[in-house]
Design an enzyme around this catalytic site. Structure first.
Site, PDB file in Angstrom:
ATOM      1  N   THR A  45       0.831  -1.205   0.000  1.00  0.00           N
ATOM      2  CA  THR A  45       0.000   0.000   0.000  1.00  0.00           C
ATOM      3  C   THR A  45       0.863   1.250   0.000  1.00  0.00           C
ATOM      4  OG1 THR A  45      -1.762  -1.157   1.178  1.00  0.00           O
ATOM      5  CG2 THR A  45      -1.804   1.241   1.247  1.00  0.00           C
ATOM      6  N   SER A  57      17.941   5.221   0.611  1.00  0.00           N
ATOM      7  CA  SER A  57      17.042   4.089   0.777  1.00  0.00           C
ATOM      8  C   SER A  57      17.153   3.217  -0.476  1.00  0.00           C
ATOM      9  CB  SER A  57      15.613   4.588   0.989  1.00  0.00           C
ATOM     10  OG  SER A  57      14.747   3.520   1.235  1.00  0.00           O
ATOM     11  N   GLU A  90      22.092 -10.587  -2.022  1.00  0.00           N
ATOM     12  CA  GLU A  90      22.168 -10.867  -0.589  1.00  0.00           C
ATOM     13  C   GLU A  90      20.781 -10.772   0.030  1.00  0.00           C
ATOM     14  OE1 GLU A  90      23.798  -6.319   0.036  1.00  0.00           O
ATOM     15  OE2 GLU A  90      24.741  -7.939   1.159  1.00  0.00           O
ATOM     16  N   LYS A 103      17.840  -9.669   2.421  1.00  0.00           N
ATOM     17  CA  LYS A 103      17.506  -8.356   2.977  1.00  0.00           C
ATOM     18  C   LYS A 103      17.102  -8.514   4.443  1.00  0.00           C
ATOM     19  CE  LYS A 103      14.698  -4.237   2.054  1.00  0.00           C
ATOM     20  NZ  LYS A 103      14.115  -4.106   3.399  1.00  0.00           N
ATOM     21  N   LYS A 151      10.949  -7.658  -2.740  1.00  0.00           N
ATOM     22  CA  LYS A 151      10.168  -7.979  -1.549  1.00  0.00           C
ATOM     23  C   LYS A 151       9.362  -9.258  -1.777  1.00  0.00           C
ATOM     24  CE  LYS A 151      10.954  -4.455   1.273  1.00  0.00           C
ATOM     25  NZ  LYS A 151       9.832  -3.607   1.669  1.00  0.00           N
ATOM     26  N   CYS A 162     -20.347   7.174  17.311  1.00  0.00           N
ATOM     27  CA  CYS A 162     -18.934   7.046  17.668  1.00  0.00           C
ATOM     28  C   CYS A 162     -18.810   6.193  18.930  1.00  0.00           C
ATOM     29  CB  CYS A 162     -18.332   8.431  17.903  1.00  0.00           C
ATOM     30  SG  CYS A 162     -16.668   8.384  18.606  1.00  0.00           S
ATOM     31  N   CYS A 191     -17.542   8.672  21.976  1.00  0.00           N
ATOM     32  CA  CYS A 191     -18.282   9.811  22.518  1.00  0.00           C
ATOM     33  C   CYS A 191     -19.770   9.793  22.191  1.00  0.00           C
ATOM     34  CB  CYS A 191     -17.666  11.124  22.040  1.00  0.00           C
ATOM     35  SG  CYS A 191     -17.936  11.455  20.278  1.00  0.00           S
TER      36      CYS A 191
END
Length: 749
Positions: free
Chosen positions: A44, A91, A121, A123, A330, A424, A427
């Site tokens: 995502t 990164s 290699e 990760k 990944k 909610c 509240c």
């Protein structure tokens, strides 16, 4: 060549989508890098980034100076001293399929002009670290930070036996940086959590969080037991070196050659790497470890593939955030089946009501999962899950739990449909969309809904805002949603700087998960309740100082955490103005916009009095942020926050600031000059470069015009560099920029 704009939405809709994407990505980064927490899965997150990159290509004017597409990591806090990396700590870009990986390999070989060798290699799912050695001795250890400046964790790294303090062997350079990953092995992580459970401390969600949480903590103020536990965790940490930073003329031609050299000096390198001669062979390495990932001693979430030839690294170059000569593949997440016990709704800081799946505990991808987000009521319908179903659960990106769908064949007729609540849960206000067409339902009680107040108070204490140590998830929940007294100390954040020991002392609280907002459960399945601001006094306890503050029953004493929290809140009153602007929770106002507003106007009162045109004209602000600021100040209870903070002594103005626009006329070596800093400048963060210009008396502009005197350009400068060349504006590099801001323009003659 101009990019064809195939987007069918209006520019205003694109602007709003960009703003939403930036907000989501920034919140995710802040959680990951600042709180060691993951609030969204990799797939995502990457889809958000890809969409943002697409929109910024189609609408270049929407790309802000601090866009996530141009930056790495997250803002630093103040717990650790800052350390400037001698070379950027980038990164990695990600791919998730064989087709994407093959396409990356094809681009590499096209740009390299032919066949290349690849180093593959595994990760490691750990914490990135940069080590600086001078004359063979470790002098500094720092986290990635924003890629330019990291946190100085040298003191803690010196307590990790696996990291060499001194290198041995021939040819060790006078000065160099190495980069690696700090991690726990699977075995040590299990032992660590077993010990945490034994002593009643919070369990770590996964090895990455455990490694980061263990390294990024201070020993000052801890009692002997806490220091012993901290030392025990640090002693179990491991390091694998996987790259280099600053190093003049390394005596190796390949990445694999560097690994062999570093190993001879005593630096730990990965035993799980191989050099291959083709993309197909690299794909086979990826397939092998995808099947045998649990045979590795530590958690992995993929494979990193790098061009082995170091000369090609320079030739292939890098974007503003990632090298083009490396990629991370990944793996798809693991999946298990478990029972869906219930679907409950949690309200977050912005009022969004989010359904969460509550499941029978299941071990997936190395950790126990009990809860997972279902996003909204439409997602629940789309997944087709019923309460009571056996469901398929996976760890998206091996981190975030996700319910994929039901195992329909196992239904027995006792299952029931989820009904989104009308009110909610915190509240009682009626839930409704923020605007027509929205799928998400929100609680409209923004002022005093306990869940929203809790989220805002936690945000105020975060690193990007006032950075108040001790004001985290537990404290925020205790101050806004205690079990007793009936009225919480903070009905809104307006009373934060008025808190007293008497208010803190009686609090008991249900501890809530910071990502879901749901109550944490103990192993017995009961809510985790605590009294965070008091502890029982033992008459035989020699650690209790008789001078400590006692409140109420003399058998109880105010905890050290409470006294430190009050002291840290008092200290925060003198924070820089821009931090207060971030702490006010104004939509779209992050650190960069807050700095621009603070530097231009000098006070909250001047910002409040400014018109939309005046706000939008500030460099780095613009129309969207100007509208958000005006909208925020139009809410009556927001005025109460500002007034009560000011009455309590919060410094909502910069001392000595002469008024709006004065930022451009500060005396200094750059007085009267306009400078644009663009791209990556060695030794400066993006904000740091702007501050250097302003401190030297110049005007830090965000766009190039005929009035621009200098453009300081580094890698990733892009269109601003081209415009400077077209207009004939003088262009300088990072070294010249440093001389300019310290000595003035005469230093460049």
């Amino acid at each position: 060549m101009a990019i064809e704009n195939t987007d069918t939405q209006t520019p205003d809709a694109a602007r709003e989508e960009v703003a939403q994407l930036v907000e989501r990505i920034s919140e995710s980064r802040d959680a990951y890098y600042g709180r060691d927490a993951e609030v969204v899965d990799d797939a995502t997150y990457d889809s958000w980034m890809q969409r943002l990159e697409e929109l910024e290509r189609l609408y270049p004017a929407l790309q802000s100076q601090d866009s996530p597409t141009l930056t790495v990591g997250a803002a630093l806090g103040t717990l650790f001293d800052p350390v400037t990396h001698a070379e950027r700590m980038l990164s990695l870009d990600n791919v998730f399929s064989g087709e994407e990986f093959a396409a990356w390999g094809a681009r590499v070989e096209r740009d390299a002009g032919g066949h290349v060798a690849y180093l593959c290699e595994v990760k490691i799912d750990g914490l990135a670290l940069s080590l600086r050695y001078e004359k063979g001795r470790l002098t500094t250890a720092a986290t990635r930070g924003d890629g330019r400046i990291g946190e100085d964790v040298t003191e803690n790294v010196r307590r990790i036996p696996a990291i060499p303090q001194r290198l041995h062997g021939d040819g060790v350079p006078e000065l160099f940086e190495v980069r690696g990953e700090v991690f726990f092995t699977v075995e040590d992580f299990a032992a660590l959590n077993a010990r945490q459970e034994e002593v009643g401390d919070r369990l770590f969600a996964n090895p990455r969080n455990a490694a980061s949480g263990s390294l990024r903590q201070k020993s000052e103020g801890k009692n002997p037991r806490q220091r012993e536990a901290m030392d025990a965790r640090l002693s179990r940490l491991r390091l694998t070196v996987h790259g280099i930073g600053a190093w003049a003329n390394p005596p190796a031609a390949t990445q694999s050659g560097l690994y062999e050299l570093l190993a001879t000096w005593g630096l730990p390198t990965s035993p799980y790497y191989r050099v291959v001669d083709s993309v197909s062979a690299a794909s086979e390495f990826i397939r092998h470890y995808g099947e045998h990932r649990h045979e590795v001693e530590h958690e992995i979430d993929g494979v990193v593939v790098k061009v082995d030839d170091l000369a090609l690294h320079d030739e292939l170059g890098a974007t503003s955030r990632a090298p083009r000569w490396a990629i991370a593949y990944k793996y798809p997440p693991e999946q298990v089946n478990t029972r869906l016990l219930d679907i409950v709704v949690s309200v977050g800081r912005t009022g969004r009501a989010t359904p969460f799946a509550v499941m029978e505990p299941a071990l997936v991808a190395g950790s126990v999962v009990r809860q997972a987000t279902l996003h909204n009521q439409e997602v629940v319908k789309a997944k087709g899950v019923l309460i009571g179903d056996m469901v398929v659960l996976r760890k998206a990106g091996d981190v975030i739990p996700e319910v994929l769908g039901p195992v329909v064949e196992l239904r027995d007729g006792t299952e029931r449909a989820f009904v989104m609540p009308v009110a909610c849960p915190d509240c009682g206000s009626t839930l409704a969309p923020a605007k027509e067409g929205d799928i998400d339902l929100r609680c409209p009680n923004t002022r005093s809904c306990p869940a929203q107040v809790r989220g805002r108070v936690e945000h105020i204490g975060s690193r990007g805002a006032l950075d108040i140590e001790g004001l985290g998830e537990v404290s925020a929940a205790a101050l806004t949603q205690p079990l007793r007294p009936d009225r919480p100390p903070l009905v809104t954040e307006a009373g934060l700087f008025d808190l007293t020991a008497e208010q803190l002392f009686p609090i008991d609280v249900v501890v809530r998960d910071p990502e879901t907002g749901l109550a944490r459960l103990t192993e017995s399945g009961e809510p985790d309740t605590r009294s965070p601001f008091r502890r029982q006094r033992k008459r035989t306890d020699p650690s209790v100082d008789e001078s400590e503050t006692f409140v109420g029953d003399a058998e109880w004493v105010l905890s050290k955490a409470a006294t430190e929290l009050l002291a840290n809140i008092e200290k925060a009153k003198s924070a820089e103005l821009w931090r207060f602007l971030v702490a006010l929770n104004i939509r779209h106002v992050g650190p960069v916009a807050a700095r621009a507003l603070a530097q231009w106007f000098g006070s909250v009162s001047e910002i409040r009095a400014a018109s939309r045109e005046e706000l939008a004209a500030v460099e780095g602000v613009g129309g969207i942020i100007a509208d958000a600021v005006l909208d925020w100040f139009e809410v009556d209870w927001h005025s109460e926050i500002v007034a009560r903070w000011a009455d309590a002594g919060a410094q909502l103005a910069t001392a000595g600031h002469p008024g709006p626009g004065a930022v451009a006329t500060v005396a200094g070596v750059l007085e009267g000059l306009t400078i644009v800093a663009t791209g990556t400048l060695d030794g400066y963060t993006r904000d740091g470069a702007q501050e250097a210009i302003i401190t030297a008396g110049g005007k830090a502009a965000s766009s190039v015009s005929k009035k621009t005197d200098f453009v300081a350009a580094g890698p990733g400068a892009g269109s601003k560099l081209a415009k400077a060349e077209d207009l004939g504006v003088r262009i300088i590099d990072a070294a010249e920029f440093h001389r300019l801001v310290t000595e003035g323009p005469s230093a460049l003659d």
